[in-house]
Design a protein around this motif. Structure first.
Motif, PDB file in Angstrom:
ATOM      1  N   SER A   1       0.712  -1.144  -0.153  1.00 43.92           N
ATOM      2  CA  SER A   1       0.051   0.015  -0.086  1.00 43.92           C
ATOM      3  C   SER A   1       0.789   1.212   0.249  1.00 43.92           C
ATOM      4  CB  SER A   1      -0.905  -0.121   1.054  1.00 43.92           C
ATOM      5  OG  SER A   1      -0.083   0.191   2.611  1.00 43.92           O
ATOM      6  N   GLU A   2       0.318   2.335  -0.293  1.00 43.91           N
ATOM      7  CA  GLU A   2       0.810   3.645  -0.031  1.00 43.91           C
ATOM      8  C   GLU A   2       1.583   3.866   1.141  1.00 43.91           C
ATOM      9  OE1 GLU A   2      -2.033   3.147  -0.701  1.00 43.91           O
ATOM     10  OE2 GLU A   2      -3.325   4.495   0.721  1.00 43.91           O
ATOM     11  N   ASP A   3       1.235   3.281   2.185  1.00 44.26           N
ATOM     12  CA  ASP A   3       1.649   3.217   3.588  1.00 44.26           C
ATOM     13  C   ASP A   3       2.760   2.073   3.963  1.00 44.26           C
ATOM     14  OD1 ASP A   3      -1.529   4.205   4.963  1.00 44.26           O
ATOM     15  OD2 ASP A   3       0.231   5.435   4.263  1.00 44.26           O
ATOM     16  N   GLY A   4       3.177   1.463   3.012  1.00 45.97           N
ATOM     17  CA  GLY A   4       4.101   0.177   3.020  1.00 45.97           C
ATOM     18  C   GLY A   4       3.621  -1.081   3.601  1.00 45.97           C
ATOM     19  N   GLU A   5       2.285  -1.078   3.759  1.00 47.36           N
ATOM     20  CA  GLU A   5       1.573  -2.189   4.311  1.00 47.36           C
ATOM     21  C   GLU A   5       1.575  -3.243   3.249  1.00 47.36           C
ATOM     22  OE1 GLU A   5      -2.313  -2.178   5.540  1.00 47.36           O
ATOM     23  OE2 GLU A   5      -2.482  -4.237   6.050  1.00 47.36           O
ATOM     24  N   PRO A   6       2.217  -4.716   3.374  1.00 43.15           N
ATOM     25  CA  PRO A   6       2.138  -5.690   2.446  1.00 43.15           C
ATOM     26  C   PRO A   6       0.744  -5.946   1.893  1.00 43.15           C
ATOM     27  CG  PRO A   6       3.561  -6.473   4.220  1.00 43.15           C
ATOM     28  CD  PRO A   6       2.763  -5.137   4.606  1.00 43.15           C
ATOM     29  N   LEU A   7       0.428  -6.220   0.696  1.00 42.48           N
ATOM     30  CA  LEU A   7      -0.647  -6.470   0.056  1.00 42.48           C
ATOM     31  C   LEU A   7      -0.746  -7.895  -0.590  1.00 42.48           C
ATOM     32  CD1 LEU A   7      -1.691  -3.156  -1.865  1.00 42.48           C
ATOM     33  CD2 LEU A   7      -2.281  -3.870   0.617  1.00 42.48           C
ATOM     34  N   PHE A   8      -1.624  -8.694  -0.271  1.00 34.73           N
ATOM     35  CA  PHE A   8      -1.673 -10.093  -1.049  1.00 34.73           C
ATOM     36  C   PHE A   8      -2.731 -10.167  -2.055  1.00 34.73           C
ATOM     37  CE2 PHE A   8       1.088 -12.052   2.224  1.00 34.73           C
ATOM     38  CZ  PHE A   8       0.807 -10.966   3.193  1.00 34.73           C
ATOM     39  N   ILE A   9      -2.591 -11.407  -2.773  1.00 31.92           N
ATOM     40  CA  ILE A   9      -3.673 -11.434  -4.083  1.00 31.92           C
ATOM     41  C   ILE A   9      -4.873 -12.268  -3.679  1.00 31.92           C
ATOM     42  CG2 ILE A   9      -3.682 -12.384  -6.408  1.00 31.92           C
ATOM     43  CD1 ILE A   9      -0.777 -11.765  -6.513  1.00 31.92           C
ATOM     44  N   GLY A  10      -5.944 -11.825  -3.695  1.00 33.16           N
ATOM     45  CA  GLY A  10      -7.015 -12.504  -3.448  1.00 33.16           C
ATOM     46  C   GLY A  10      -8.077 -12.532  -4.685  1.00 33.16           C
ATOM     47  N   ARG A  11      -9.386 -13.233  -4.542  1.00 29.17           N
ATOM     48  CA  ARG A  11     -10.200 -13.492  -5.556  1.00 29.17           C
ATOM     49  C   ARG A  11     -11.541 -13.730  -4.857  1.00 29.17           C
ATOM     50  NH1 ARG A  11      -9.145 -18.549  -9.185  1.00 29.17           N
ATOM     51  NH2 ARG A  11      -9.923 -20.253  -7.403  1.00 29.17           N
ATOM     52  N   VAL A  12     -12.686 -13.020  -5.292  1.00 30.55           N
ATOM     53  CA  VAL A  12     -13.930 -13.389  -5.065  1.00 30.55           C
ATOM     54  C   VAL A  12     -14.704 -13.815  -6.257  1.00 30.55           C
ATOM     55  CG1 VAL A  12     -13.673 -11.878  -2.855  1.00 30.55           C
ATOM     56  CG2 VAL A  12     -14.558 -11.091  -5.150  1.00 30.55           C
ATOM     57  N   ARG A  13     -15.986 -14.364  -5.955  1.00 30.64           N
ATOM     58  CA  ARG A  13     -17.004 -14.614  -6.879  1.00 30.64           C
ATOM     59  C   ARG A  13     -18.021 -13.569  -6.631  1.00 30.64           C
ATOM     60  NH1 ARG A  13     -16.772 -19.841  -8.973  1.00 30.64           N
ATOM     61  NH2 ARG A  13     -15.450 -21.278  -7.815  1.00 30.64           N
ATOM     62  N   HIS A  14     -18.460 -12.772  -7.809  1.00 31.20           N
ATOM     63  CA  HIS A  14     -19.046 -11.756  -7.827  1.00 31.20           C
ATOM     64  C   HIS A  14     -19.970 -11.169  -9.165  1.00 31.20           C
ATOM     65  CE1 HIS A  14     -20.798  -7.804  -6.451  1.00 31.20           C
ATOM     66  NE2 HIS A  14     -20.450  -7.133  -7.361  1.00 31.20           N
TER      67      HIS A  14
END
Length: 455
Positions: A407-420
């Protein structure tokens, strides 16, 4: 003959969509009341969306509505504007946020509204309801008669299929391309070539042909023949439009995004075409990813790789742009139309790297951020990486989850997915927020239950 789509709309208020390549559409409709037209970014009934109701409220008035919400933006009296016994002609236009509708032969609209926050329109939907069924003749302005000349005429595609009728003696040529032009890469399908004796699939106008099959008498100058062409995960399938039988099939190990089709005839033949490239909301295309497409999930030997940004697990992030899909790209899900969605990410707000989805036919990747969907012409695609998805929820990030950015604050982001809404859409998992965010129909949507990509 222009490309006229004959559409029957039952009394169910369910839009049938088709793509548009200009800022207007002309049509004739025969209905007693309630002819509804939708203008959307995609082939489904999702916001943002304009709706024009012609002859509503018992054929007494017409309105323009945005995002299916009241009050209506404009309402005018139009008594007896429709007729259940005869076709009435109309046009709808959109330009710089101004949406308007008028009668055939009249240049002044009978209803108009200027949207202060307009959005791009790529699809038009039609339906009838409230006790009314309708018959439509919709013309998009593209000419689809072909003379004896080996020159393609192009039109946009809505999803992973193209259905058509062809009337001609031989040499029915169809191309599938990433642009409305005869440039490589390109697939070509020749039906009834060589004096109506055989058919082929060709790649980038090169020989030898990828597939050659004998098809004696497949075309007829006195009787239209129906065909269906489908493409999914690199597989091109040509079917008999009446029986569904596969006539030819080939899987491209390095597929490209298809956004346009082209048609032509030549070698002494002329042709008449009726093209069907609209479909109902939520309708799925029948071709499934074949086993032959499995190598697409593996990093091809010798493929130039980019160093991982953010690290973690197998696979590399390959820089691409404008809808390009690198060989070995990881398929994370599918769009509402059935088009594959690839795991992608892009830079945002100078220092953030946000996971999202690549929609090849749109020519860009999309990332969710700040409550909105952001399109990115330049992005990175996960190549040769894992494709193991594990269900989880909230802030529960399982050990071994694949990091996809920060993120812009340096927090790690992971890869997810959803059904929508009929899709499986990839996005970002932000642990501190306890949700998986996806970009969808212009918005950033958060889901507490999701699947996460593991290393």
């Amino acid at each position: 003959m222009a490309n006229i789509l004959d559409v029957a709309t039952p009394n169910n208020l369910e839009y049938q969509f088709f793509p548009v390549s200009s800022g207007s559409v002309q049509f004739k409709v025969r209905a007693p009341h309630d002819a509804h037209i939708a203008l959307t970014m995609g082939p489904q009934e999702l916001d943002p969306m304009y709706e024009i109701f012609i002859g509503g409220w018992g054929n007494t008035k017409s309105v323009i509505r945005r995002n299916r919400t009241k009050p209506d933006k404009v309402e005018i009296n139009t008594p007896e504007i429709l007729n259940g016994g005869e076709f009435r002609g109309f046009w709808v236009r959109w330009d710089s946020g101004v949406v308007s509708a008028g009668r055939e032969g009249e240049s002044i609209p009978f209803i108009s509204w200027a949207d202060p926050d307009p959005f791009p329109i790529s699809f038009v939907g039609v339906c009838t309801g409230w006790g009314a069924s309708g018959t439509w003749k919709i013309e998009d302005g593209a000419e689809f008669d072909t003379v004896d000349k080996l020159e393609y005429k192009f039109g946009p595609v809505a999803a992973g299929s193209l259905e058509f009728d062809f009337l001609g003696p031989h040499n029915c040529h169809i191309c599938l391309a990433p642009a409305p032009a005869e440039v490589d890469p390109i697939y070509e399908i020749i039906l009834g070539g060589w004096e109506n004796s055989k058919s082929v699939i060709r790649h980038c106008r090169q020989k030898p042909d990828k597939v050659t099959v004998p098809t004696p008498g497949i075309m007829n100058a006195n009787e239209p023949r129906k065909f269906l062409i489908e493409w999914r995960c690199g597989t091109i399938a040509v079917r008999d439009g009446k029986t569904g039988q596969v006539l030819m099939e080939w899987t491209d190990p390095a597929p490209f995004p298809i956004t346009h089709f082209g048609i032509r005839t030549g070698w002494g033949a002329q042709g008449q075409w009726r093209i069907v490239h609209f479909y109902k909301a939520g309708e799925q295309q029948p071709l499934q990813p074949p086993p032959a497409a499995a190598p697409l999930y593996n990093n091809p030997p010798g493929y130039p790789s980019a160093p991982p940004m953010g690290g973690g697990g197998a696979g590399v992030w390959v820089t691409a742009s404008s809808g390009q899909v690198p060989p070995g790209a990881v398929v994370g899900g599918n769009d509402c139309s059935g088009e594959p969605l690839y795991v992608a990410r892009a830079q945002h707000e100078s220092n953030a790297i946000i996971p999202g989805k690549l929609v090849a036919s749109h020519g860009c990747a999309y990332i969710p951020w700040g409550g909105q969907e952001h399109g990115k012409a330049e992005y990175q695609v996960l190549v040769g990486g894992p494709n193991n998805w594990v269900p989880t929820n909230g802030s529960n990030i399982p050990p071994g989850a694949f990091p996809g950015g920060e993120s812009e604050d340096g927090e790690p982001l992971f890869i997810g997915r959803v059904r929508h809404e009929g899709s499986i859409t990839t996005g970002k998992v932000q642990q501190s927020h306890g949700v998986c965010y996806i970009s969808f129909a212009g918005q950033e949507l958060g889901f507490p239950d999701y699947e996460i990509l593991m290393s």
